[in-house]
Design an enzyme around this catalytic site. Structure first.
Site, PDB file in Angstrom:
ATOM      1  N   GLU A  19     -20.845  16.447  18.822  1.00 24.16           N
ATOM      2  CA  GLU A  19     -19.778  17.382  19.159  1.00 24.16           C
ATOM      3  C   GLU A  19     -18.384  16.813  18.920  1.00 24.16           C
ATOM      4  OE1 GLU A  19     -20.542  19.797  22.673  1.00 24.16           O
ATOM      5  OE2 GLU A  19     -18.394  20.152  22.907  1.00 24.16           O
ATOM      6  N   LYS A  53     -28.446  27.643  16.400  1.00 25.64           N
ATOM      7  CA  LYS A  53     -28.032  26.508  17.239  1.00 25.64           C
ATOM      8  C   LYS A  53     -28.423  25.188  16.578  1.00 25.64           C
ATOM      9  CE  LYS A  53     -27.234  24.168  21.324  1.00 25.64           C
ATOM     10  NZ  LYS A  53     -27.040  24.126  22.754  1.00 25.64           N
ATOM     11  N   LYS A  59     -28.240  17.794  25.132  1.00 30.91           N
ATOM     12  CA  LYS A  59     -27.332  17.612  26.274  1.00 30.91           C
ATOM     13  C   LYS A  59     -28.096  17.767  27.583  1.00 30.91           C
ATOM     14  CE  LYS A  59     -22.991  19.469  24.423  1.00 30.91           C
ATOM     15  NZ  LYS A  59     -22.004  20.542  24.697  1.00 30.91           N
ATOM     16  N   ARG A  75     -34.350   3.333  32.802  1.00 28.94           N
ATOM     17  CA  ARG A  75     -33.403   3.270  31.668  1.00 28.94           C
ATOM     18  C   ARG A  75     -33.761   4.203  30.523  1.00 28.94           C
ATOM     19  NH1 ARG A  75     -33.612  -2.291  32.626  1.00 28.94           N
ATOM     20  NH2 ARG A  75     -31.919  -2.902  34.049  1.00 28.94           N
TER      21      ARG A  75
HETATM   22  N1  LIG Z   1     -27.710  21.579  27.821  1.00 27.09           N
HETATM   23  C1  LIG Z   1     -27.154  22.583  27.174  1.00 27.09           C
HETATM   24  O1  LIG Z   1     -26.774  22.463  26.011  1.00 27.09           O
HETATM   25  C2  LIG Z   1     -26.997  23.895  27.881  1.00 27.09           C
HETATM   26  C3  LIG Z   1     -26.696  25.046  27.143  1.00 27.09           C
HETATM   27  C4  LIG Z   1     -26.624  26.268  27.808  1.00 27.09           C
HETATM   28  C5  LIG Z   1     -26.844  26.317  29.171  1.00 27.09           C
HETATM   29  N2  LIG Z   1     -27.124  25.179  29.862  1.00 27.09           N
HETATM   30  C6  LIG Z   1     -27.353  25.217  31.295  1.00 27.09           C
HETATM   31  O2  LIG Z   1     -28.484  26.043  31.547  1.00 27.09           O
HETATM   32  C7  LIG Z   1     -28.340  26.620  32.835  1.00 27.09           C
HETATM   33  C8  LIG Z   1     -28.616  28.088  32.732  1.00 27.09           C
HETATM   34  O3  LIG Z   1     -29.936  28.257  32.283  1.00 27.09           O
HETATM   35  P1  LIG Z   1     -30.818  29.505  32.741  1.00 27.09           P
HETATM   36  O4  LIG Z   1     -30.037  30.725  32.544  1.00 27.09           O
HETATM   37  O5  LIG Z   1     -32.119  29.352  32.090  1.00 27.09           O
HETATM   38  O6  LIG Z   1     -30.911  29.306  34.318  1.00 27.09           O
HETATM   39  P2  LIG Z   1     -32.114  28.928  35.296  1.00 27.09           P
HETATM   40  O7  LIG Z   1     -32.768  27.678  34.888  1.00 27.09           O
HETATM   41  O8  LIG Z   1     -31.559  29.015  36.653  1.00 27.09           O
HETATM   42  O9  LIG Z   1     -33.170  30.102  35.062  1.00 27.09           O
HETATM   43  C9  LIG Z   1     -32.841  31.410  35.438  1.00 27.09           C
HETATM   44  C10 LIG Z   1     -33.813  31.969  36.468  1.00 27.09           C
HETATM   45  O10 LIG Z   1     -34.999  32.402  35.830  1.00 27.09           O
HETATM   46  C11 LIG Z   1     -36.122  31.786  36.421  1.00 27.09           C
HETATM   47  N3  LIG Z   1     -37.088  31.646  35.342  1.00 27.09           N
HETATM   48  C12 LIG Z   1     -36.984  30.846  34.254  1.00 27.09           C
HETATM   49  N4  LIG Z   1     -37.987  31.090  33.403  1.00 27.09           N
HETATM   50  C13 LIG Z   1     -38.743  32.067  33.945  1.00 27.09           C
HETATM   51  C14 LIG Z   1     -39.898  32.777  33.522  1.00 27.09           C
HETATM   52  N5  LIG Z   1     -40.469  32.548  32.335  1.00 27.09           N
HETATM   53  N6  LIG Z   1     -40.416  33.710  34.355  1.00 27.09           N
HETATM   54  C15 LIG Z   1     -39.814  33.993  35.535  1.00 27.09           C
HETATM   55  N7  LIG Z   1     -38.704  33.381  35.980  1.00 27.09           N
HETATM   56  C16 LIG Z   1     -38.181  32.431  35.191  1.00 27.09           C
HETATM   57  C17 LIG Z   1     -35.613  30.528  37.024  1.00 27.09           C
HETATM   58  O11 LIG Z   1     -36.436  30.078  38.067  1.00 27.09           O
HETATM   59  C18 LIG Z   1     -34.253  30.981  37.533  1.00 27.09           C
HETATM   60  O12 LIG Z   1     -34.397  31.658  38.747  1.00 27.09           O
HETATM   61  C19 LIG Z   1     -26.937  26.302  33.304  1.00 27.09           C
HETATM   62  O13 LIG Z   1     -26.998  25.244  34.231  1.00 27.09           O
HETATM   63  C20 LIG Z   1     -26.230  25.850  32.045  1.00 27.09           C
HETATM   64  O14 LIG Z   1     -25.203  24.926  32.299  1.00 27.09           O
HETATM   65  C21 LIG Z   1     -27.195  23.984  29.237  1.00 27.09           C
END
Ligand SMILES: NC(=O)c1ccc[n+]([C@@H]2O[C@H](COP(=O)([O-])OP(=O)(O)OC[C@H]3O[C@@H](n4cnc5c(N)ncnc54)[C@H](O)[C@@H]3O)[C@@H](O)[C@H]2O)c1
Ligand SMILES: [Zn+2]
Length: 355
Positions: free
Chosen positions: A234, A224, A137, A115
């Site tokens: 929101e 942000k 989020k 929980r």
């Molecule tokens: N919760 C929120 O408010 C919010 C806001 C924006 C995006 N998101 C979500 O975030 C996701 C996108 O995030 P993202 O772009 O980080 O994607 P991701 O988590 O897939 O990371 C991108 C890639 O980079 C790699 N990676 C991450 N850090 C690394 C590092 N330091 N060195 C080498 N490789 C690394 C990961 O393994 C992956 O292959 C989406 O699912 C999106 O919906 C959520």
């Protein structure tokens, strides 16, 4: 250390800080066990160092396969089962170590595990540092659309350590630049100009460890945090952060996730700005200003998609009011007059079809 607060969570911004995670947690999070949730790219690079920084919490490391296609209920269930098998109790804390995928997934695991246990966000991608890890989020994707199942679960701590960016592939840096340009486009025209001016340099390998990138991280985190603090749930101003995301999420899903989130948002921002210009909500020229900055950063600004299919997909996104899809349309770069605007589908189809 720069310390601020976002949606009730302390956010620390300091290059190199992950080595001191244990000390930074003390006094903020009361826990006796830690579960580090990470992915198959980030784990091998950093999970050992983060575990070593938590000597008093007997950390276990749970690794999920990297990639958006694994941000699912199935992975959520699997990770939750692993925590149960490891005997993590109510005195446990989840450490989300990775990009936005890990942050959203691990945050949702923490929100529902027994929980709810605390989560500490340790973002390692640029997108996660300046966006996903901040604001509370969490959630997973389902066949009907992105992030449709989830919870608000503000982190007990967000540790933004830009040193992680040195191993981030250039394509992922570019995706983060898309979100940074979004921050400028919705809230700060001066910041937009400075990111746009540096875009080319920031996306080269030399830029990845640069002071300019560290400054961008700090500035975007501050934007942000300020927006989220104004409106944690929101119901008003926070909606401006959805600029580019209504069409962006549709484009991302329609691409079968072959486009990265930031790339889809880049295209989404240009298309949504055009929609805004078409209905008179957005100043003429905004879309072309955006497109130029995004292209400089090596981001896509256009793609060929089935317009009707994309618009159908926007209906399964969460931003709907009385049947019409709501868009967050800036009045111009850095300016908002209203948080959302309901737009009739045919207008959007027309804009997309003319691309
Ligand atoms: N919760 C929120 O408010 C919010 C806001 C924006 C995006 N998101 C979500 O975030 C996701 C996108 O995030 P993202 O772009 O980080 O994607 P991701 O988590 O897939 O990371 C991108 C890639 O980079 C790699 N990676 C991450 N850090 C690394 C590092 N330091 N060195 C080498 N490789 C690394 C990961 O393994 C992956 O292959 C989406 O699912 C999106 O919906 C959520
Ligand atoms: Zn985004």
């Amino acid at each position: 250390v720069r310390e601020l607060t976002a949606a009730g969570s302390p956010v620390l911004v300091e290059p190199g800080a992950h080595a001191r995670l244990g000390a930074l947690l003390a006094g903020r999070v009361r826990a006796h066990r830690a579960a580090i949730i990470t992915d198959s790219n980030v784990g091998p690079l950093y999970a050992g160092a983060v575990a070593a920084a938590l000597p008093d919490l007997a950390p276990v490391i749970v690794t999920v396969p990297a990639g958006e296609q694994h941000k699912t209920r199935e992975t959520w269930a699997d990770v939750s089962d692993q925590l149960l098998r490891h005997g993590i109790g109510r005195d446990g804390v989840v450490i989300a170590l990775g990009g936005g995928v890990v942050g959203d997934l691990a945050g949702f695991v923490a929100a529902t595990y027994l929980r709810g246990i605390p989560v500490v966000q340790v973002p390692t991608s640029l997108v996660a540092m300046i966006d996903a890890a901040i604001g509370g989020k969490t959630g997973v994707d389902v066949p009907a659309g992105k992030n449709l199942i989830g919870a608000f679960h503000p982190a007990a701590l967000v540790l933004v350590d830009a040193d992680f960016l040195q191993s981030l592939p250039p394509r992922e840096i570019r995706c983060g630049i898309a979100e940074a340009l979004k921050h400028g486009a919705v809230a700060d025209a001066t910041y937009f100009e400075s990111v746009a001016a540096d875009a080319r340099h920031l996306t080269t390998t030399a830029g990845a460890g640069s002071a300019k990138l560290h400054a961008l991280v700090a500035e975007s985190v501050a934007i942000k945090a300020a927006v989220v603090n104004d409106d944690p749930r929101e119901s008003g101003r926070r909606k401006i952060l959805n600029f580019g995301h209504t069409l962006g999420h549709a484009i991302e899903a329609a691409s079968g996730y072959s486009l990265r989130h930031g790339e889809a948002v880049a295209i989404g921002m240009v298309c949504e700005a055009l929609v805004g210009e078409r209905i008179g909500a957005t100043a003429t020229g905004t879309a072309s200003t955006l497109a130029r900055a995004l292209a400089d950063a090596g981001l896509p600004t256009d793609a060929t998609f089935d317009a009707a299919d994309l618009v159908a997909r926007t209906h399964t996104d969460k931003k709907k009011l009385a049947g019409k899809v709501e868009y967050a349309l800036p009045a111009g770069i850095g300016r908002f007059e209203r948080w959302t605007t309901a737009v009739d589908d045919p207008v959007v189809v027309e804009i997309l079809a003319s691309r």
